[in-house]
Design a protein around this motif. Sequence first.
Motif, PDB file in Angstrom:
ATOM      1  N   ARG A  78       0.832  -1.210   0.000  1.00 28.14           N
ATOM      2  CA  ARG A  78       0.000   0.000   0.000  1.00 28.14           C
ATOM      3  C   ARG A  78       0.862   1.254   0.000  1.00 28.14           C
ATOM      4  O   ARG A  78       0.525   2.250  -0.629  1.00 28.14           O
ATOM      5  CB  ARG A  78      -0.950   0.003   1.192  1.00 28.14           C
ATOM      6  N   LEU A  79       1.998   1.197   0.687  1.00 33.84           N
ATOM      7  CA  LEU A  79       2.919   2.332   0.701  1.00 33.84           C
ATOM      8  C   LEU A  79       3.528   2.534  -0.683  1.00 33.84           C
ATOM      9  O   LEU A  79       3.614   3.661  -1.175  1.00 33.84           O
ATOM     10  CB  LEU A  79       4.025   2.118   1.743  1.00 33.84           C
ATOM     11  N   LEU A  80       3.915   1.459  -1.336  1.00 40.16           N
ATOM     12  CA  LEU A  80       4.472   1.559  -2.688  1.00 40.16           C
ATOM     13  C   LEU A  80       3.479   2.175  -3.676  1.00 40.16           C
ATOM     14  O   LEU A  80       3.869   2.866  -4.605  1.00 40.16           O
ATOM     15  CB  LEU A  80       4.909   0.190  -3.198  1.00 40.16           C
ATOM     16  N   GLU A  81       2.194   1.946  -3.460  1.00 39.54           N
ATOM     17  CA  GLU A  81       1.174   2.510  -4.345  1.00 39.54           C
ATOM     18  C   GLU A  81       1.092   4.027  -4.248  1.00 39.54           C
ATOM     19  O   GLU A  81       0.793   4.689  -5.236  1.00 39.54           O
ATOM     20  CB  GLU A  81      -0.195   1.917  -4.034  1.00 39.54           C
ATOM     21  N   ILE A  82       1.374   4.589  -3.069  1.00 34.52           N
ATOM     22  CA  ILE A  82       1.221   6.041  -2.904  1.00 34.52           C
ATOM     23  C   ILE A  82       2.535   6.812  -3.044  1.00 34.52           C
ATOM     24  O   ILE A  82       2.511   8.017  -3.261  1.00 34.52           O
ATOM     25  CB  ILE A  82       0.537   6.398  -1.564  1.00 34.52           C
ATOM     26  N   ASP A 133      17.208   2.017   6.472  1.00 30.20           N
ATOM     27  CA  ASP A 133      16.493   1.537   7.656  1.00 30.20           C
ATOM     28  C   ASP A 133      14.988   1.473   7.427  1.00 30.20           C
ATOM     29  O   ASP A 133      14.189   1.843   8.275  1.00 30.20           O
ATOM     30  CB  ASP A 133      16.805   2.414   8.871  1.00 30.20           C
ATOM     31  N   GLY A 134      14.598   1.040   6.225  1.00 29.35           N
ATOM     32  CA  GLY A 134      13.188   0.893   5.893  1.00 29.35           C
ATOM     33  C   GLY A 134      12.492   2.178   5.487  1.00 29.35           C
ATOM     34  O   GLY A 134      11.291   2.183   5.254  1.00 29.35           O
ATOM     35  N   ILE A 135      13.236   3.281   5.376  1.00 30.17           N
ATOM     36  CA  ILE A 135      12.653   4.577   5.022  1.00 30.17           C
ATOM     37  C   ILE A 135      13.155   5.000   3.641  1.00 30.17           C
ATOM     38  O   ILE A 135      14.356   5.202   3.454  1.00 30.17           O
ATOM     39  CB  ILE A 135      13.019   5.651   6.070  1.00 30.17           C
ATOM     40  N   PRO A 136      12.246   5.162   2.667  1.00 29.07           N
ATOM     41  CA  PRO A 136      12.660   5.617   1.342  1.00 29.07           C
ATOM     42  C   PRO A 136      13.132   7.073   1.386  1.00 29.07           C
ATOM     43  O   PRO A 136      12.475   7.922   1.975  1.00 29.07           O
ATOM     44  CB  PRO A 136      11.388   5.498   0.501  1.00 29.07           C
ATOM     45  N   VAL A 137      14.273   7.340   0.795  1.00 28.88           N
ATOM     46  CA  VAL A 137      14.826   8.694   0.727  1.00 28.88           C
ATOM     47  C   VAL A 137      14.562   9.204  -0.694  1.00 28.88           C
ATOM     48  O   VAL A 137      15.360   9.003  -1.594  1.00 28.88           O
ATOM     49  CB  VAL A 137      16.335   8.702   1.060  1.00 28.88           C
ATOM     50  N   LEU A 138      13.413   9.858  -0.877  1.00 26.81           N
ATOM     51  CA  LEU A 138      12.977  10.283  -2.203  1.00 26.81           C
ATOM     52  C   LEU A 138      13.414  11.718  -2.488  1.00 26.81           C
ATOM     53  O   LEU A 138      12.602  12.622  -2.663  1.00 26.81           O
ATOM     54  CB  LEU A 138      11.456  10.133  -2.331  1.00 26.81           C
ATOM     55  N   LEU A 139      14.713  11.909  -2.546  1.00 29.57           N
ATOM     56  CA  LEU A 139      15.309  13.210  -2.844  1.00 29.57           C
ATOM     57  C   LEU A 139      16.112  13.081  -4.135  1.00 29.57           C
ATOM     58  O   LEU A 139      16.918  12.157  -4.275  1.00 29.57           O
ATOM     59  CB  LEU A 139      16.228  13.659  -1.719  1.00 29.57           C
ATOM     60  N   LEU A 140      15.909  14.010  -5.060  1.00 30.71           N
ATOM     61  CA  LEU A 140      16.642  13.950  -6.323  1.00 30.71           C
ATOM     62  C   LEU A 140      18.148  13.974  -6.105  1.00 30.71           C
ATOM     63  O   LEU A 140      18.894  13.335  -6.840  1.00 30.71           O
ATOM     64  CB  LEU A 140      16.216  15.095  -7.242  1.00 30.71           C
ATOM     65  N   ASP A 141      18.612  14.694  -5.086  1.00 28.95           N
ATOM     66  CA  ASP A 141      20.049  14.756  -4.790  1.00 28.95           C
ATOM     67  C   ASP A 141      20.617  13.418  -4.338  1.00 28.95           C
ATOM     68  O   ASP A 141      21.817  13.187  -4.424  1.00 28.95           O
ATOM     69  CB  ASP A 141      20.341  15.811  -3.723  1.00 28.95           C
ATOM     70  N   GLU A 142      19.788  12.548  -3.825  1.00 28.68           N
ATOM     71  CA  GLU A 142      20.233  11.247  -3.331  1.00 28.68           C
ATOM     72  C   GLU A 142      20.071  10.139  -4.372  1.00 28.68           C
ATOM     73  O   GLU A 142      20.526   9.021  -4.164  1.00 28.68           O
ATOM     74  CB  GLU A 142      19.445  10.865  -2.070  1.00 28.68           C
ATOM     75  N   ALA A 143      19.421  10.442  -5.486  1.00 30.14           N
ATOM     76  CA  ALA A 143      19.139   9.428  -6.505  1.00 30.14           C
ATOM     77  C   ALA A 143      20.401   9.059  -7.278  1.00 30.14           C
ATOM     78  O   ALA A 143      21.303   9.876  -7.458  1.00 30.14           O
ATOM     79  CB  ALA A 143      18.083   9.943  -7.472  1.00 30.14           C
TER      80      ALA A 143
END
Length: 71
Positions: A8-12, A49-59
């Motif tokens: 469900r998290l992946l969906e959002i 640690d199970g937390i997605p880091v959705l930052l363009l600088d980290e991609a």
Amino acid sequence: MAVQLDSRLLEILACPCPEHGALVAGDGTDPAANYLTCSVCHRSYPVTDGIPVLLLDEAVRFDTDPDPTAG
């Protein structure tokens, strides 16, 4: 180790890039195992640690960067 997130998290979750698409969790057989990868722009975002880091600088881009952990 592969990314383990609730479906469900992946969906959002969404890629922050303007050309974004669905995020796909890595599996244990590829170099992007601990990343979520955008199906459109192919940027990979780390999961720490199970937390997605959705930052363009980290991609990173595994298709153009042979060793994203180097240097």
